[in-house]
Design a protein around this motif. Structure first.
Motif, short mmCIF file in Angstrom:
data_model
loop_
_atom_site.label_atom_id
_atom_site.label_comp_id
_atom_site.label_asym_id
_atom_site.label_seq_id
_atom_site.Cartn_x
_atom_site.Cartn_y
_atom_site.Cartn_z
N ASP A 194 0.85 -1.20 0.00
CA ASP A 194 0.00 0.00 0.00
C ASP A 194 0.89 1.26 0.00
O ASP A 194 1.06 1.93 1.01
CB ASP A 194 -0.93 -0.01 1.22
CG ASP A 194 -2.04 1.02 1.08
OD1 ASP A 194 -1.91 1.91 0.22
OD2 ASP A 194 -3.02 0.95 1.85
N GLU B 47 0.49 4.15 -1.43
CA GLU B 47 -0.21 5.41 -1.23
C GLU B 47 -0.30 5.74 0.27
O GLU B 47 0.03 6.85 0.70
CB GLU B 47 -1.61 5.30 -1.84
CG GLU B 47 -2.27 6.65 -2.04
CD GLU B 47 -3.70 6.49 -2.54
OE1 GLU B 47 -3.97 5.51 -3.27
OE2 GLU B 47 -4.53 7.35 -2.18
N LYS B 48 -0.70 4.74 1.03
CA LYS B 48 -0.83 4.94 2.48
C LYS B 48 0.55 5.20 3.10
O LYS B 48 0.70 6.03 4.00
CB LYS B 48 -1.48 3.70 3.11
CG LYS B 48 -1.83 3.90 4.56
CD LYS B 48 -2.92 2.96 5.03
CE LYS B 48 -3.40 3.42 6.39
NZ LYS B 48 -4.65 2.83 6.77
N ASN C 207 1.47 8.71 2.35
CA ASN C 207 0.57 9.57 3.11
C ASN C 207 0.99 9.65 4.57
O ASN C 207 1.08 10.74 5.15
CB ASN C 207 -0.85 8.99 2.98
CG ASN C 207 -1.90 9.99 3.36
OD1 ASN C 207 -1.62 11.20 3.41
ND2 ASN C 207 -3.09 9.51 3.65
#
Lengths: 180, 154
Positions: free
Chosen positions: A161, A163-164, A167
């Protein structure tokens, strides 16, 4: 297929007792084509009768053992496989029991909506549920198997993941610059 | 009960996997086996070896799949000469191979059913050693007896 097992047996018998042979060699007796056909036919009949006389409980025991062996095999491989996500294995388990989701939720003392969310991958299972599944399967699928299925899935999610990951990294300040 | 070194009593880690073409030369050259294993090439053939000694095949197993009868037929298991008789080096090799066949029979949805067509003279011994039961002229393990083998050896 071997064509002279009797000859090999006689050779082995010169050096070993029958007990020692059985401990190290399992082989088939050679029969004439006619005899073999008769034996095969007789056996086929017995086997099909045995299969048709299996009770639902016999089948459930076999299916559960199959599930356990396949999960063990999955643990031996390194890659994550979606088929072995907690949710998919729970779905499979419920299908094997031939009970409805509602019945299983009742059996496990869990709210049907919570069970549905776990089955659909929208909620995470907790350790309590894993212990209950162990009991529900009469110990055949231990809590730590369920845990490992879940842990492997989480590890895969954490690794992939991005993106996470980006982020969350963006929220960190004054991090330790120790890699040179 | 995994493999066990008979001299020092230690458990040994082993691997069971499919035989590949180049193994047949090794098998013949080793002079460890009395049966002609090249003849088994048409079947599913597995080898067992110690984790740290891949070249040294301890035993071989040939299986025939009978999906229409929900069973795997055990065509042949043979251990190398080092592990035959009273001076054998390692215990439990044949049991591990047989238990592996039972696992395959579960994986394939056959309820652990593995059959053998033994020489009549050895039938009783196969039954008492491995828990086979009589099915007509053949012997077989399934369900409970198959699970016992898996729990004991794998």
């Amino acid at each position: 297929m071997q064509n002279d097992t009797e000859k090999v047996y006689r050779k082995l018998r010169e050096k070993y007792t029958d007990e020692e042979i059985v401990d190290s060699v399992l082989f088939n007796e050679e029969l004439s084509a006619k005899e073999q056909r008769e034996v095969d036919e007789e056996f086929r009949k017995i086997r099909l009768e045995r299969l048709s006389s299996m009770t639902a409980k016999d089948k459930l025991i076999g299916d559960m053992m199959q599930m356990k062996i396949l999960i063990k095999k999955y643990f031996r491989q390194e890659l994550y496989d979606e088929q072995y996500s907690f949710a998919n294995q729970l779905k499979r388990y419920i299908k094997l029991t031939n009970r409805s989701n509602k019945e299983i939720a009742e059996n496990l003392d869990i709210h049907p909506t919570k069970l549905s969310r776990i089955i659909n991958g929208r909620d995470n299972p907790n350790i309590e549920l894993m212990y209950r599944l162990e009991k529900h399967s009469d110990g055949q699928l231990p809590a730590h198997y369920w845990w490992r299925l879940h842990a492997r899935e989480l590890e895969y999610q954490i690794r992939t993941d991005l993106e996470k990951k980006l982020n969350e990294a963006g929220k960190v300040t004054d991090y330790l610059e120790i890699r040179g | 009960m995994p493999l066990k070194d008979r001299k020092i009593g230690e458990s040994l880690e082993s691997v069971i996997e499919g035989v590949i073409d180049s193994d047949y030369k090794l098998i013949k050259a080793s002079k460890e086996f009395d049966f002609d294993w090249k003849l088994e090439k048409q079947h599913e053939v597995y080898k067992i070896y110690l984790l740290e000694s891949e070249q040294d095949i301890l035993g071989l197993m040939s299986l025939i799949d009978h999906p229409e009868e929900y069973r795997i037929h055990l065509n042949l298991i043979e251990l190398g000469n080092k592990n035959k008789g009273s001076s054998k080096e390692t215990d439990n090799i044949a049991g591990c191979l047989l238990a592996f066949a039972c696992e395959l029979a579960y994986e394939r949805g056959y309820y652990g059913f593995v059959s053998l067509q033994p020489k009549s003279q050895l039938t009783d011994l196969y039954q008492s050693y491995y828990g086979f039961r009589q099915y007509g002229r053949l012997l077989a393990v399934e369900q409970e007896s198959a699970q016992r083998l898996i729990n004991k050896y794998l």
